[in-house]
Structure formats: C-alpha cells, structure tokens
Motif scaffolding. Structure first.
Motif, PDB file in Angstrom:
ATOM      1  N   UNK A 226      46.607  36.178   1.516  1.00 49.91           N
ATOM      2  CA  UNK A 226      47.365  35.850   2.728  1.00 49.91           C
ATOM      3  C   UNK A 226      47.729  34.376   2.717  1.00 49.91           C
ATOM      4  N   UNK A 227      48.970  34.040   2.993  1.00 51.06           N
ATOM      5  CA  UNK A 227      49.391  32.653   3.025  1.00 51.06           C
ATOM      6  C   UNK A 227      49.303  32.121   4.444  1.00 51.06           C
ATOM      7  N   UNK A 228      48.708  30.956   4.581  1.00 47.08           N
ATOM      8  CA  UNK A 228      48.487  30.398   5.909  1.00 47.08           C
ATOM      9  C   UNK A 228      49.787  30.052   6.622  1.00 47.08           C
ATOM     10  N   UNK A 229      50.812  29.641   5.854  1.00 42.89           N
ATOM     11  CA  UNK A 229      52.087  29.297   6.481  1.00 42.89           C
ATOM     12  C   UNK A 229      52.729  30.518   7.125  1.00 42.89           C
ATOM     13  N   UNK A 230      52.667  31.689   6.452  1.00 42.38           N
ATOM     14  CA  UNK A 230      53.229  32.920   7.016  1.00 42.38           C
ATOM     15  C   UNK A 230      52.431  33.340   8.242  1.00 42.38           C
ATOM     16  N   UNK A 231      51.106  33.298   8.137  1.00 41.77           N
ATOM     17  CA  UNK A 231      50.277  33.688   9.274  1.00 41.77           C
ATOM     18  C   UNK A 231      50.515  32.775  10.468  1.00 41.77           C
ATOM     19  N   UNK A 232      50.653  31.472  10.203  1.00 46.49           N
ATOM     20  CA  UNK A 232      50.891  30.548  11.308  1.00 46.49           C
ATOM     21  C   UNK A 232      52.223  30.838  11.990  1.00 46.49           C
ATOM     22  N   UNK A 233      53.274  31.094  11.191  1.00 48.04           N
ATOM     23  CA  UNK A 233      54.581  31.394  11.778  1.00 48.04           C
ATOM     24  C   UNK A 233      54.521  32.671  12.598  1.00 48.04           C
ATOM     25  N   UNK A 234      53.835  33.714  12.082  1.00 46.86           N
ATOM     26  CA  UNK A 234      53.724  34.978  12.815  1.00 46.86           C
ATOM     27  C   UNK A 234      52.969  34.784  14.126  1.00 46.86           C
ATOM     28  N   UNK A 235      51.917  33.986  14.097  1.00 52.26           N
ATOM     29  CA  UNK A 235      51.152  33.741  15.320  1.00 52.26           C
ATOM     30  C   UNK A 235      51.977  32.960  16.349  1.00 52.26           C
ATOM     31  N   UNK A 236      52.733  31.984  15.887  1.00 49.75           N
ATOM     32  CA  UNK A 236      53.544  31.189  16.814  1.00 49.75           C
ATOM     33  C   UNK A 236      54.612  32.064  17.487  1.00 49.75           C
ATOM     34  N   UNK A 237      55.246  32.926  16.711  1.00 56.34           N
ATOM     35  CA  UNK A 237      56.275  33.804  17.288  1.00 56.34           C
ATOM     36  C   UNK A 237      55.632  34.781  18.266  1.00 56.34           C
ATOM     37  N   UNK A 238      54.492  35.363  17.890  1.00 54.97           N
ATOM     38  CA  UNK A 238      53.815  36.318  18.768  1.00 54.97           C
ATOM     39  C   UNK A 238      53.413  35.666  20.091  1.00 54.97           C
ATOM     40  N   UNK A 239      52.869  34.470  20.015  1.00 57.93           N
ATOM     41  CA  UNK A 239      52.475  33.773  21.245  1.00 57.93           C
ATOM     42  C   UNK A 239      53.681  33.535  22.144  1.00 57.93           C
ATOM     43  N   UNK A 240      54.817  33.196  21.550  1.00 45.70           N
ATOM     44  CA  UNK A 240      56.027  32.963  22.329  1.00 45.70           C
ATOM     45  C   UNK A 240      56.537  34.264  22.951  1.00 45.70           C
ATOM     46  N   UNK A 241      56.464  35.358  22.189  1.00 48.55           N
ATOM     47  CA  UNK A 241      56.887  36.664  22.709  1.00 48.55           C
ATOM     48  C   UNK A 241      56.029  37.070  23.899  1.00 48.55           C
ATOM     49  N   UNK A 242      54.712  36.920  23.781  1.00 51.80           N
ATOM     50  CA  UNK A 242      53.804  37.311  24.862  1.00 51.80           C
ATOM     51  C   UNK A 242      54.036  36.430  26.092  1.00 51.80           C
ATOM     52  N   UNK A 243      54.254  35.154  25.873  1.00 55.54           N
ATOM     53  CA  UNK A 243      54.418  34.232  26.991  1.00 55.54           C
ATOM     54  C   UNK A 243      55.684  34.522  27.792  1.00 55.54           C
ATOM     55  N   UNK A 244      56.712  35.039  27.158  1.00 52.68           N
ATOM     56  CA  UNK A 244      57.992  35.268  27.838  1.00 52.68           C
ATOM     57  C   UNK A 244      58.214  36.732  28.202  1.00 52.68           C
ATOM     58  N   UNK A 245      57.193  37.568  28.043  1.00 51.89           N
ATOM     59  CA  UNK A 245      57.366  39.010  28.217  1.00 51.89           C
ATOM     60  C   UNK A 245      57.564  39.397  29.685  1.00 51.89           C
ATOM     61  N   UNK A 246      58.362  40.434  29.934  1.00 52.28           N
ATOM     62  CA  UNK A 246      58.528  40.941  31.304  1.00 52.28           C
ATOM     63  C   UNK A 246      57.295  41.756  31.724  1.00 52.28           C
ATOM     64  N   UNK A 247      57.145  41.954  33.004  1.00 49.94           N
ATOM     65  CA  UNK A 247      56.004  42.707  33.523  1.00 49.94           C
ATOM     66  C   UNK A 247      56.088  44.167  33.069  1.00 49.94           C
ATOM     67  N   UNK A 248      54.944  44.716  32.690  1.00 51.83           N
ATOM     68  CA  UNK A 248      54.869  46.123  32.321  1.00 51.83           C
ATOM     69  C   UNK A 248      55.257  46.445  30.888  1.00 51.83           C
ATOM     70  N   UNK A 249      55.455  45.445  30.066  1.00 59.34           N
ATOM     71  CA  UNK A 249      55.878  45.711  28.692  1.00 59.34           C
ATOM     72  C   UNK A 249      54.718  46.254  27.867  1.00 59.34           C
ATOM     73  N   UNK A 250      55.042  47.048  26.871  1.00 60.45           N
ATOM     74  CA  UNK A 250      54.023  47.621  25.991  1.00 60.45           C
ATOM     75  C   UNK A 250      54.199  47.204  24.541  1.00 60.45           C
ATOM     76  N   UNK A 251      55.398  46.721  24.215  1.00 64.24           N
ATOM     77  CA  UNK A 251      55.665  46.372  22.826  1.00 64.24           C
ATOM     78  C   UNK A 251      56.937  45.535  22.763  1.00 64.24           C
TER      79      UNK A 251
END
Length: 514
Positions: free
Chosen positions: A1-26
């Motif tokens: 596993x490359x740390x740069x890829x994992x870091x980018x995936x985590x940053x995008x996921x955190x941004x997606x969760x932070x901006x998510x609408x109420x009641x979302x599942x995916x």
C-alpha cells in the motif's frame, strides 16, 4: 500500500463526509485524470428517502491531481479512471485503472470499455478511390496572380496601408512540398507562392491569413490530414456528411490530400483538395477544421475562383449547389415538407407513435434519432442511405424492414417487448450496436456478427452472453449500461480479453470522519 494514495483517499473521504446531505447512505465519486486535466463524472450521494435527489459532490482537485501523478510514475499510466465509494462511518473503497475504461456523464450512463486501443473505424472517403472522370483543374495561374494583386489593392484601400509581402518561395521548395505531400500542387496555388510566401500575417486575403508554405505543410501534417476521433463514447455512431454539391468532396474529417492555405485563426482552414470525390475537381477549395469534423464544406472550384469570390466574381466552374445548407434538423414532429438536402434528423418527444413516411423526401438522410418517442414501422428507412439509427419500437414493430440494408453502420434500439434480432445477420455494414434498452432477447446470434466492433448491453445482458460463451470475438469497444460499479466494468473488460490484473484496489476507514 502506498501512503500517498491512502492519504489522498482519506482526504477525499473526509471531505465527502463533511459535506454530505442528511440521510445519505453512500457517495460514489467517479473521476478521470491525465497530465492536462482531472474531472468527475457520474456518481453522487445516495439518499434513500429522497429518490432522484442530486447534490453537488466535492471536487477534490488537488487530491485527484496527486493520484494522477502517482499512478503515472508508479504504473506508467498517462491517464487513469477511478471510483471512490464512501460511507457515513468513514469507510471507503478505491479502485483505479488506466483509462481503457471511461465513465458516462450521468449516474446511469455506465462505462465505455476500450478492448482494442489500436482500432479506429475507417471513414467513408478515407481510401483513395478512382480519379474524377472528365473533370480537370479549373484554376488559371496567370489569372490567380492578377486576382491576388486585386485583392491586395482592395485590402490596402480598406485599411489604408499596403501589406508588406514576404519573399516568394523557390521552385525547389515547391518541388520538396510536392514530394512531401505525394501529390502535385494546383498550378494556380503554385503561382501564388512564386509571388509571395504567404501574406506575412497581414490577413490581406479578404480578412484571412494566407499561410506560408512551411506553415501550410505543418498544419497539414499535425491536423488536417488526421481524421478526427473522439473515442468510443461518441465515435461509435460517427457519421461524416456529404458536401453540397454531393460527391464533390470526400466524406472524411481529415485526409492527406487536403492542404490548408488560409485561416481566420478560429481552428478552421481553407484548403486545396488534391484528392476530390468523383464529382469534384483537383485543386478545388474546401473548408475544413474544428467546425467540420462531420464533413468538409465545398467552397470554390479552384484557388483562382476563391480569390474571385473575394472580388465579387462568379465561379463559372462550380457545380450546381442546392443553396440549402441544412444538414441537421432538430424537430418535435415529422411533417412535410422536409428539405431534400437534410442529412440528419433528431426527432424529440413526439406525443404519439411516429409515422416515418415523410422521410421519403430526404434521399440523402444518413442519421435518424428518435428520442423519447417510438415508431410502428421502419419500412421507410429501407430505401434511404441511413448509417446511424437510434429508435424505439412500439410493441407491434420489428427490425424486419432493415434486413439487408446496405449502409446501416450503427444501430441503437429500445423496446418494451422482446424483438427478433435475426435481421441483424443480414446487415453488411453493421459495426456498432446498442441493445441495452431492450428486454434480454436471444443474444447468442451476436457472436455471428463478425463485423461488430462496438456493443452496448445492460449488466444482465452481458452476464447472459458470457454465460452462453457467445461473446463477439472482434469487439474493439463495449459499453456496460446502467449504474454498475467500476469493479463490474473491470470484470467485463477481463471477460473480453483485456489484462486487468494491474487494477489498483484500496479500502480503509477515516476514523474521525463523522
């Protein structure tokens, strides 16, 4: 596993969760990137309590750019496609592959798969055909030079200054250009270059820039001689239209026999046609370039005549034109009278079943799309040179009238009932087929269509075809319709014979995402 890829995936996921609408599942982000650009297409938040809900997803430009760079360096992929699936608790799954796969623009547009990157469909006028019969070059070198001087005088009167023209080219330079092209230049254009090597950027030819000879050859080599290809997402149903008058210019988007000599710097060029169609003249002037990817425009019988047009003089050698430049119609009802010169019709949202009988008035029709409407009878198409057909059928309609159609190359069919596909076996030009909006008929016969290069099916249809071991063997591209995950598209690409073993997969969780 490359740390740069994992870091980018985590940053995008955190941004997606932070901006998510109420009641979302995916949330599914589908993206693509290369050295020059990154983008997102399709996907989005899923909110079960609000079917059809759409909310803008984050656009993590910096993280996407870093992923593109990493996979270019580590895998040698100049362009990538990726899918990141995120969930409210912070879990994510990332899949990345080279851009042999491309997501559609919308969440239901599926994936386009390139199986054979080296294959590109040929264009109707690409091959060198017979020389035009009884038609000779119409230009006159001496008259062309006289008209050039008249155009330059007119320009000087208009702008108040006389343009400073470059020195002429030599006979040796012209001979070298002809060897490079493999064809002789028209005598009138040769005569002009022996007067001056272009206009020095003064745009003295009726507002157009006359290219220097080296510049003309460069544009020819890099652009004009190369057919336009937008990839299989659009290219599977590409049609090259005929010029007006018909059969004067080859039906191509690019050809080695076209030499550009003037431009308005808008991506379009006037070119001399050194390889005309059967009813054209060598040395005729055509317009090609950015706005003519669906076919060139006939302009004049020669460079001499083109200069005459700038002076308001008629072209005595020009063939009779219809005067109607309507190539395409976008309409909501198929009613007479229709222009006999029309070559494409897009019929949208007709309120009832469409009667195609009025199409008998369109003898040059090459494309017909019925969008969100259906027809009961395809018989009127049998006598037309239609190459690209997209239709929905009413329950009583079938494909029988298309049997042995000599021109039909791309076909998209929608139906709510089973249809008999047997007529497809009789279509000699058929290379692209979309059955994704039909109930799963007997698809096994598709393996008998040896000329088929593109096939679009639903996930259920592809599964049935693979289970029956009846995949067409010569596919260059395919489409997996609907909204399947990237993993399903990779499975199909592997079933079609491509090596997908290098696909990159990563899963993880952002613990503090919520």
């Amino acid at each position: 596993m490359d740390l740069a890829v994992e870091q980018a995936a985590r940053e995008i996921t955190a941004e997606v969760v932070a901006q998510a609408p109420e009641g979302w599942t995916e949330c599914v982000l589908r993206g693509h990137g290369s050295r020059t650009s990154v983008g997102l297409s399709g996907g989005g938040y899923v909110v079960p309590s609000r079917p059809g809900f759409f909310s803008g997803t984050p656009f993590p430009h910096e993280s996407l750019t870093s992923l593109v760079s990493w996979f270019r360096d580590s895998h040698g992929w100049e362009a990538i496609v990726l899918e990141l699936t995120c969930r409210p608790a912070g879990a994510f799954e990332l899949v990345v592959f080279r851009d042999d796969l491309r997501p559609g623009a919308g969440p239901q547009d599926g994936w386009t798969l390139t199986v054979d990157p080296a294959f590109q469909p040929s264009e109707p006028g690409a091959a060198d055909g017979p020389e035009p019969s009884e038609l000779r070059q119409a230009g006159d070198p001496a008259e062309a030079v006289e008209r050039l001087q008249a155009v330059l005088r007119q320009h000087a009167e208009d702008v108040g200054t006389t343009p400073e023209m470059p020195a002429p080219v030599t006979e040796a330079q012209l001979a070298a250009a002809e060897r490079h092209l493999g064809r002789p230049l028209p005598p009138d254009l040769r005569a002009l270059y022996l007067e001056a090597d272009g206009d020095g950027g003064s745009e003295a030819l009726a507002g157009y820039c006359w290219l220097p000879l080296d510049g003309a050859l460069a544009e020819h080599d890099d652009y004009i001689q190369v057919p336009t290809w937008f990839g299989w997402e659009l290219g599977w149903r590409q049609v090259i239209f005929d010029a007006d008058p018909p059969n004067t210019v080859r039906r191509c988007s690019g050809h080695p026999g076209w030499l550009p000599f003037a431009t308005w710097f808008d991506g379009n060029y006037f070119a001399v046609d050194l390889a005309p169609a059967a009813h054209g003249r060598p040395g005729q002037v055509i317009e090609v370039g950015r706005d003519f990817n669906d076919g060139p425009r006939y302009v004049a019988s020669s460079v001499t005549a083109w200069l005459g047009q700038a002076l308001g003089q008629p072209d005595p050698h020009a063939p009779q034109q219809t005067g109607d430049n309507t190539r395409q119609l976008v309409i909501s009802a198929l009613e007479e009278p229709l222009s006999p010169s029309v070559q494409a019709i897009h019929l949208n949202d007709a309120p009832s079943a469409v009667d195609l009988t009025p199409l008998s008035a369109t003898p040059h029709l090459r494309r017909l799309h019925l969008n969100r409407c259906a027809t009961t009878d395809l018989s009127p198409i049998a006598a037309l040179p239609v190459e690209d057909l997209a239709i929905d059928l009413t329950p009583e309609a079938d494909l029988t009238p298309l049997a042995r159609h000599p021109h039909l190359a791309s076909l998209a069919v929608g139906s709510e009932t089973l249809i008999d596909l047997a007529p497809l076996r009789t279509l000699p030009a058929l290379r692209a087929l979309d059955l994704s909006r039909c109930p799963a008929p007997d698809l096994a016969l598709l393996a008998d269509l040896t000329g088929l290069r593109y096939l679009a099916l639903s996930a259920t249809q592809w599964t049935a075809l693979i289970a029956a071991d009846r995949l067409p063997t010569h596919l260059a591209a395919a489409r997996l319709a609907g909204a399947p995950p990237l993993a399903a598209a990779l499975d199909l690409l592997a079933a079609l014979g491509a090596d997908t073993s290098t696909a990159y997969r990563l899963s993880g969780r952002v613990e503090d995402a919520s």
